[in-house]
Design a protein around this motif. Sequence first.
Motif, mmCIF file in Angstrom:
data_model
loop_
_atom_site.group_PDB
_atom_site.id
_atom_site.type_symbol
_atom_site.label_atom_id
_atom_site.label_comp_id
_atom_site.label_asym_id
_atom_site.label_seq_id
_atom_site.Cartn_x
_atom_site.Cartn_y
_atom_site.Cartn_z
ATOM 1 N N ARG A 13 -0.521 73.527 84.136
ATOM 2 C CA ARG A 13 -0.312 72.178 84.676
ATOM 3 C C ARG A 13 -0.257 72.183 86.201
ATOM 4 O O ARG A 13 -0.222 71.117 86.811
ATOM 5 C CB ARG A 13 0.980 71.592 84.100
ATOM 6 N N TYR A 14 -0.192 73.357 86.793
ATOM 7 C CA TYR A 14 -0.054 73.407 88.255
ATOM 8 C C TYR A 14 -1.152 74.275 88.864
ATOM 9 O O TYR A 14 -0.882 75.358 89.392
ATOM 10 C CB TYR A 14 1.312 73.991 88.636
ATOM 11 N N PRO A 15 -2.417 73.810 88.796
ATOM 12 C CA PRO A 15 -3.519 74.676 89.249
ATOM 13 C C PRO A 15 -3.385 75.127 90.710
ATOM 14 O O PRO A 15 -3.621 76.302 91.006
ATOM 15 C CB PRO A 15 -4.766 73.817 89.037
ATOM 16 N N SER A 16 -2.985 74.222 91.589
ATOM 17 C CA SER A 16 -2.980 74.656 92.995
ATOM 18 C C SER A 16 -1.839 75.640 93.255
ATOM 19 O O SER A 16 -1.985 76.573 94.053
ATOM 20 C CB SER A 16 -2.914 73.462 93.942
ATOM 21 N N THR A 17 -0.695 75.470 92.553
ATOM 22 C CA THR A 17 0.386 76.449 92.693
ATOM 23 C C THR A 17 -0.069 77.802 92.162
ATOM 24 O O THR A 17 0.249 78.849 92.729
ATOM 25 C CB THR A 17 1.642 75.989 91.932
ATOM 26 N N CYS A 18 -0.807 77.781 91.056
ATOM 27 C CA CYS A 18 -1.334 79.032 90.492
ATOM 28 C C CYS A 18 -2.148 79.781 91.539
ATOM 29 O O CYS A 18 -2.008 80.994 91.699
ATOM 30 C CB CYS A 18 -2.265 78.723 89.314
ATOM 31 N N LEU A 19 -3.018 79.029 92.230
ATOM 32 C CA LEU A 19 -3.879 79.684 93.216
ATOM 33 C C LEU A 19 -3.055 80.205 94.390
ATOM 34 O O LEU A 19 -3.359 81.268 94.934
ATOM 35 C CB LEU A 19 -4.968 78.718 93.684
ATOM 36 N N ARG A 20 -1.994 79.450 94.768
ATOM 37 C CA ARG A 20 -1.114 79.957 95.837
ATOM 38 C C ARG A 20 -0.429 81.241 95.375
ATOM 39 O O ARG A 20 -0.278 82.193 96.124
ATOM 40 C CB ARG A 20 -0.079 78.903 96.216
ATOM 41 N N LEU A 21 -0.012 81.243 94.081
ATOM 42 C CA LEU A 21 0.635 82.438 93.534
ATOM 43 C C LEU A 21 -0.316 83.640 93.619
ATOM 44 O O LEU A 21 0.083 84.753 93.980
ATOM 45 C CB LEU A 21 1.056 82.183 92.082
ATOM 46 N N LEU A 22 -1.594 83.371 93.312
ATOM 47 C CA LEU A 22 -2.584 84.453 93.399
ATOM 48 C C LEU A 22 -2.597 85.040 94.804
ATOM 49 O O LEU A 22 -2.617 86.262 94.990
ATOM 50 C CB LEU A 22 -3.972 83.919 93.017
ATOM 51 N N GLY A 23 -2.562 84.148 95.803
ATOM 52 C CA GLY A 23 -2.535 84.600 97.197
ATOM 53 C C GLY A 23 -1.343 85.503 97.478
ATOM 54 O O GLY A 23 -1.439 86.468 98.233
ATOM 55 N N LYS A 24 -0.202 85.197 96.835
ATOM 56 C CA LYS A 24 1.002 86.006 97.050
ATOM 57 C C LYS A 24 0.878 87.370 96.353
ATOM 58 O O LYS A 24 1.457 88.363 96.801
ATOM 59 C CB LYS A 24 2.231 85.296 96.481
#
Lengths: 945, 107
Positions: free
Chosen positions: A271-282
Amino acid sequence: MEFTAENLEHAVLQFYHSDSAVRGHAHQWLTAAQASPEAWCFVWELLHPSKSAEVQFFAATTLHTKLVKSWHQVPPEQYASLKKQLLEAIASYSIGPKIVLNRLCIALSAYVLHTLPVHWPNAVLELLATLQPSNLPNIPPERTAWILLEILTVLPEEFQSSHLAHAQKGLVRNELQKNVPQVISVLQNILATDTSAPNNETAVEVMCQASCCAASWLQLGVPLPECEKLADHLVASVFASTSSPQFHQTGLAESSLDALTNMATHPETHRYPSTCLRLLGKLLPLQQIIQAQQQRDCTEGGNEELVSSIYSLFISFAETHSRLLLDSLLSDDEKTNVMQLIQLILQCSNSPGEYALEENTSQLALGFWYILQDDIIASEPEQFHLCVALLSPVYRSLAEVMLRKSMLPFVESAWTSEEKELLRCYRQDIADTMMYCYSILRDNLLELLHGKLEEALENCSSDPRMWWRSLESCLHAFQAVAECVDIDESRHLPRFLEALHRLPYHQLDTRVVITALEAVGAYAEWINAHPFVLSHIIPLLVTGLGSGDLAPSATMALKDLTRDCQTSMAPFAHHILQASQAALRGGKLKLGECVRLMYTVGRVLAVLPVDSIMHYLNQLLMPYVEELQYLVTLEPSAAAKAGILLRMKMLSMLFATLDIKPRTENETEPDVSEGSDVGTCTTVQQKTPQQSAAPGNNEQVQPVFFVLQRILPVMHAALDKWYADTHVVQALCSALKHALATLLDDCKPLVPEILMLILKSFQLQPHPAALDLARQILKKNPQLFVSGEGVDLAALFQCGTMTLSLPEVPAVKAATSFLVNFVSQSRELPQLLTVVQAYGEELVQRLLQCIGGESPRSVLEHLSDILLAMNKKHCDNLSRWLHQAIHQDGFPSPRASQEQKEQFVKMVLKERANKRKLQETVREFSLICRGLVGTDYAAQSSPFF
Amino acid sequence: MSYQLYRNTTLGNTLQESLDELIQYGQITPQLAIKVLLQFDKSINMALATRVKSRLTFKAGKLNTYRFCDNVWTFMLNDVEFREAQEMAKVDKVKIVACDGKSEFAV
């Protein structure tokens, strides 16, 4: 013995310090003590600090068990005091023993789950407030933090494993989730303050506990946007744990990675695609640890487990969010990170070292490549093309990596059988991955493989001992994609099969040739559409037959080819037959291979003119028939049996395949299961002259007819000696069955003799295989069945009846379908009618006995079919026989009353059409007779098993 | 709670036959039988999930029917050839019932 503290203490000591007999007794008594209501009192006495650790542990465990299983015994007015006691106990055990403290924390969380939200509405918040160093001045502050974290960790775990009522579970989940922000904030504080300067062992322990706690709550589900800071801290902990020597062996890195994995893969995260991508960055910076470990690997030995755990985190992320990754690939902002992630996983697939022996990491990524490819294929055409363009280079590299990783070991003898099996499975997984590469790369993959094949061939010509492994892995890859390549592919495959012609077999490791043979078999269907390549591969196949090591794959490949390309094989028929004959006589083939080779012999013979067939049969088969004839004159021995079985099975295979009047495609193939002798009987349709492929053949007699005619007397002799041996009788019946399926109406002149054979077999000893055969003849041509002179139909019917009582389901099934066919045809054929009228009563008696408890319940379904057939064709008789039977006292079971028996008969006679309803009636009555009716067990065990 | 589909296997059927007989002869109660059956479910689910490492491939001539209902996949295959290393078996009809093994043991 009374459940007093003293007695219990004594029993616990006995349990830990006695021999097994005393221990067993103590265990039983202690379990009874745990179940007793007195347990609520004695636990507190046993928790006294003066007691031994074993006794304290028993008390804490008992307390937990009581809270989980006997909560209803606690009156609500005592909830408050119980809570106080629990908290006090935890405080007093704050410095250990740890194992007791841990149990008490679990007990407290069980208490919380029962009292949330009604009796203790703010349990989690109150615990957070109470367990602060300021409230517990006597306990070191780190201990307090540790205890709080321990309770918070076990709370979601206890919740997941609890058996609360559905409604209560929902309420508790809501309550727990309400407290997520507070818990997360506590964890963040702990992880933040301590990373900078971990000063003592307890502090490190607290950090580990904090990351375990995070893993536990993240599994329960925390909205992703609320964990961004936590993610930073967890990543920092992984870095800290690998850089600072204090953290080694603490498991901090593992628990932090676990927590991150739970965070990234929770089902709600989508449900949170952009947070997922930020998490990937981390997460991506964690790759530095992998690189560092791999560099260290060369010098001082890296930590493979840690590397695997980090790869696993990346792979879990990618597998959970593969769709998101593909969508983001097309956006310029995210593309770099996504490509980095995919490259990392490719690097995981390409882990250095030999799988199973030196590394265990590369197999982690195999699932991801499937998921990604699957999502690419499912994309809309526009996205599909873009993704293929972007990811083709990745899949190309993957294919090259797979070629390297799937290489066989130089020396297999150094491997244990378990390692070999691991490698076999791994290579199979790689073969599947190669197919996924093909789905993306299509023609380009074949091009690549062909290039690699040519390269390997060239290298092999100079140094085969060094290069055979690359050659083998190329062939293995070609074999892997065989199923997906289009049937009209004509650029690469002809070149591939032509290259097989150039393999320097004699200089190569046998394993290369085995794989080449397997690859040829895999392309049988394609070869049928391109028969010109056959000339390249026949020499390989024929060479294979001559060697014991290669024979399994060679016979298998020949079987594939003769199945799929029968007519195209005609030009090579003589070559193959001569090689087969030499191989059969050469004595290098194992039993299974001899039988399998007869498939090829039969299929190839069938395309030759009858004269040639007879010529070959005389040369190739007659020796076996003569040997068989001799073997059956010998006294039974293990060697004689093996000899008879081999020859019987070879004949059986030939009977199934040597068919010069083949059916059209719509008709059923003969059953030639290698695994079973009995096989499943396929329905063979009656053939009309128009259906024959070669009309000219119609007047010709099938060669199988002559063989069968020749062999029948031998079979009679075999039966005389071997009637008691199931294997021999099964092999014999199976041979007959296959012969009948090939001959169809042509077998008429031999039917009386075959029936005599079946009957004889039954008179000597009943075997289900023979009944199955009789049923086949009966179903196919009833007239034929009754016309046989000297055939004792009554005896056959009685055999069927007797077989119903056997415990084996397949035997009962064969007997049932024989009897159903017999009864169903009995109104049309007077010979059958007489038999049913004379012996039907015996059958009905036997049926009732079986239903009444003599047979396993799993056969009831089949028995009902006979009742139905009888009711349709012989309703008056059935009624009379049933009524007579149930008037015997205690028959079929003393458990059924007269009323129940009459009701059953009434229901059976009423049902003439609905099979299912009759089955239910029979089942119900059977349960009554067995004393099972109305029990939970009967309801739960499968209806007919 | 474990999957009950393994009751309908040779091992499961044989167990139920034995339990039936024991009840019939008054050796055990139906209540005990149900406990045994539930333990069987638990043990076989656990054993198949953790102890089986073998793998084989098969190829079907035809995928006759497939469905996905209540999280269970069912496939009906015709003319199936099973291969394990060098061995091979051919079967007319195969029914595959596949349940989610992971979620069952994850928690």
